[in-house]
Scaffold this active site. Structure first.
Site, PDB file in Angstrom:
ATOM      1  N   LYS A  15     -28.333  -7.876   1.921  1.00  0.00           N
ATOM      2  CA  LYS A  15     -28.697  -8.961   0.994  1.00  0.00           C
ATOM      3  C   LYS A  15     -27.437  -9.561   0.396  1.00  0.00           C
ATOM      4  O   LYS A  15     -26.375  -8.922   0.368  1.00  0.00           O
ATOM      5  CB  LYS A  15     -29.612  -8.466  -0.137  1.00  0.00           C
ATOM      6  CG  LYS A  15     -29.021  -7.371  -1.058  1.00  0.00           C
ATOM      7  CD  LYS A  15     -28.232  -7.899  -2.233  1.00  0.00           C
ATOM      8  CE  LYS A  15     -27.731  -6.773  -3.146  1.00  0.00           C
ATOM      9  NZ  LYS A  15     -26.546  -7.130  -3.935  1.00  0.00           N
ATOM     10  N   GLY A  99     -20.085  -0.397  -0.410  1.00  0.00           N
ATOM     11  CA  GLY A  99     -19.371  -0.721  -1.653  1.00  0.00           C
ATOM     12  C   GLY A  99     -18.988  -2.180  -1.706  1.00  0.00           C
ATOM     13  O   GLY A  99     -17.992  -2.569  -2.304  1.00  0.00           O
ATOM     14  N   ALA A 100     -19.793  -3.025  -1.063  1.00  0.00           N
ATOM     15  CA  ALA A 100     -19.442  -4.441  -0.941  1.00  0.00           C
ATOM     16  C   ALA A 100     -20.436  -5.347  -1.667  1.00  0.00           C
ATOM     17  O   ALA A 100     -20.283  -6.566  -1.663  1.00  0.00           O
ATOM     18  CB  ALA A 100     -19.362  -4.825   0.537  1.00  0.00           C
ATOM     19  N   SER A 107     -31.030  -0.939   1.566  1.00  0.00           N
ATOM     20  CA  SER A 107     -31.856  -1.464   2.645  1.00  0.00           C
ATOM     21  C   SER A 107     -32.252  -0.346   3.616  1.00  0.00           C
ATOM     22  O   SER A 107     -33.405  -0.284   4.068  1.00  0.00           O
ATOM     23  CB  SER A 107     -31.104  -2.569   3.385  1.00  0.00           C
ATOM     24  OG  SER A 107     -31.944  -3.187   4.321  1.00  0.00           O
ATOM     25  N   ASP A 139     -31.734  -1.901  -6.304  1.00  0.00           N
ATOM     26  CA  ASP A 139     -31.889  -2.945  -5.274  1.00  0.00           C
ATOM     27  C   ASP A 139     -32.906  -2.598  -4.194  1.00  0.00           C
ATOM     28  O   ASP A 139     -33.250  -3.452  -3.377  1.00  0.00           O
ATOM     29  CB  ASP A 139     -30.550  -3.171  -4.543  1.00  0.00           C
ATOM     30  CG  ASP A 139     -29.530  -3.856  -5.425  1.00  0.00           C
ATOM     31  OD1 ASP A 139     -29.913  -4.350  -6.491  1.00  0.00           O
ATOM     32  OD2 ASP A 139     -28.351  -3.876  -5.025  1.00  0.00           O
TER      33      ASP A 139
HETATM   34  O1  C5P Z   1     -29.632   1.554  -9.722  1.00  0.00           O
HETATM   35  P1  C5P Z   1     -28.357   1.799  -8.996  1.00  0.00           P
HETATM   36  O2  C5P Z   1     -28.162   3.241  -8.660  1.00  0.00           O
HETATM   37  O3  C5P Z   1     -28.163   0.884  -7.843  1.00  0.00           O
HETATM   38  O4  C5P Z   1     -27.195   1.409 -10.021  1.00  0.00           O
HETATM   39  C1  C5P Z   1     -25.869   1.895  -9.953  1.00  0.00           C
HETATM   40  C2  C5P Z   1     -25.249   1.829 -11.344  1.00  0.00           C
HETATM   41  O5  C5P Z   1     -25.084   0.471 -11.756  1.00  0.00           O
HETATM   42  C3  C5P Z   1     -26.126   2.465 -12.410  1.00  0.00           C
HETATM   43  O6  C5P Z   1     -25.843   3.820 -12.552  1.00  0.00           O
HETATM   44  C4  C5P Z   1     -25.743   1.684 -13.651  1.00  0.00           C
HETATM   45  O7  C5P Z   1     -24.565   2.213 -14.207  1.00  0.00           O
HETATM   46  C5  C5P Z   1     -25.411   0.308 -13.126  1.00  0.00           C
HETATM   47  N1  C5P Z   1     -26.524  -0.643 -13.256  1.00  0.00           N
HETATM   48  C6  C5P Z   1     -26.757  -1.237 -14.501  1.00  0.00           C
HETATM   49  N2  C5P Z   1     -27.781  -2.165 -14.606  1.00  0.00           N
HETATM   50  C7  C5P Z   1     -28.523  -2.516 -13.545  1.00  0.00           C
HETATM   51  C8  C5P Z   1     -28.283  -1.933 -12.281  1.00  0.00           C
HETATM   52  C9  C5P Z   1     -27.265  -1.003 -12.173  1.00  0.00           C
HETATM   53  O8  C5P Z   1     -26.090  -0.940 -15.486  1.00  0.00           O
HETATM   54  N3  C5P Z   1     -29.471  -3.443 -13.692  1.00  0.00           N
END
Ligand code: C5P
Length: 313
Positions: A15, A99-100, A107, A139
């Protein structure tokens, strides 16, 4: 009697974020977002197989040996939710840079959530699929929907937007790993309540005008491009090649540019020689679903979303 092994080959698309605004920190520690997600043609491949049995095992084969792979976690969660045991085999061919900001891991995980029930002969209802997805990452839920969608809250509350005109583009993955959590931490202190009203209004007015691939903005650029001037330079090069918009995806480090014609894309790719650049196209929800139905054809009832196993009792 030997147990039936059922298998499918699935493409898990990447995405980009056509727009991404971070409003502020929520009581749960996450950040409140307004974003427009868009599936693109760049994809990982998953060869997924399920064999029912008394013991549960999840085997994942991936040359990069990604630690604690989200796809394996998704398989375990799905088996638990279906109350099914057996062997899950996943062969993962990674093409989406990690990490991009391209949602590759998310996905892959969503692909397992959508496909495993089809192979195991069970149905996980959409609200439950959504819950499993949001447990895996912010995501993941988007990939249960695909196409163009507005994401609010943590990014897992999704509202489908109409499919726009087909667009092509160039995506550059400069091989720089940006930590999402770190990018949020850097951005957080500059978020004020006063800015929020304006951001909410400009974002929603964008949706009213179709929400498609017009000029967008990404709040992470302020912190990530400043920290990595190489990314700012790449964005400038894409602009100069005629991209509109040229934008970073998610919290970086991928930068994409959209163009009107295939020739413009070819010219931009030539100008970016030496960079890790890909030709991409935006994938509409209609195409996304067709791709899924085709991949699971022999295991599902036709034309139902999410895919429904034909073996379900
Ligand atoms: O949810 P996910 O594991 O993809 O998010 C990685 C990190 O990004 C979370 O641990 C959080 O620190 C941060 N994050 C956030 N707000 C969001 C999505 C992610 O602060 N809406």
């Amino acid at each position: 009697m030997t147990a039936t092994r059922r298998a499918a080959r699935i493409r898990a698309l990447a995405k980009i974020n056509l727009d991404l605004r971070v409003l502020g920190k929520r009581p749960d520690g996450y950040h409140e977002l307004r974003t427009i997600f868009q599936t693109i043609s760049l994809a990982d491949t998953l060869d997924l197989a399920f064999t029912p049995g008394r013991k549960t095992s999840v085997e994942i084969e991936d040359v990069l040996e990604i630690p604690d792979n989200l796809a394996a976690r998704a398989a375990r969660l799905a088996l638990e939710a279906m109350r099914v045991s057996g062997k899950v085999e996943i062969r993962l061919t990674k093409r989406i840079p990690m990490g991009a900001g391209l949602g590759g891991g998310s996905s892959d995980a969503a692909a397992v959530l959508l496909a495993l029930p089809a192979l195991a002969g069970r149905i996980i209802l959409l609200p439950n699929l959504g819950e499993l997805a949001s447990q895996l990452g912010s995501d993941v839920t988007f990939f249960l929907l695909g196409g163009t969608a507005a994401g609010i809250g943590r990014g897992a509350e999704l509202f489908p937007l109409p499919d726009g005109a087909p667009r092509r583009g160039v995506l550059i993955a400069p091989g720089l790993h940006v930590s999402t959590a770190e990018a949020y931490r850097r951005l957080s202190p500059s978020l004020t309540t006063e800015l929020q009203q304006n951001k909410i209004f400009t974002f929603s007015s964008r949706l009213w005008s179709g929400g498609g691939a017009e000029a967008g903005c990404n709040d992470f650029e302020a912190v990530v491009l400043q920290q990595h001037p190489r990314l700012a330079a790449l964005k400038k090069r894409l602009r100069r090649a005629g991209a509109s918009p040229a934008l970073m995806s998610g919290s970086g480090s991928a930068i994409f540019g959209l163009f009107r014609t295939g020739e413009e894309v070819s010219r931009a790719l030539a100008a970016l020689e030496g960079e890790n650049a890909f030709r991409i196209s935006l994938v509409s929800r209609a195409r996304y679903r067709k791709m899924w139905w085709r991949a699971l054809k022999e295991h599902i009832a036709p034309n139902i979303w999410p895919p429904q196993s034909r073996y379900a009792p």
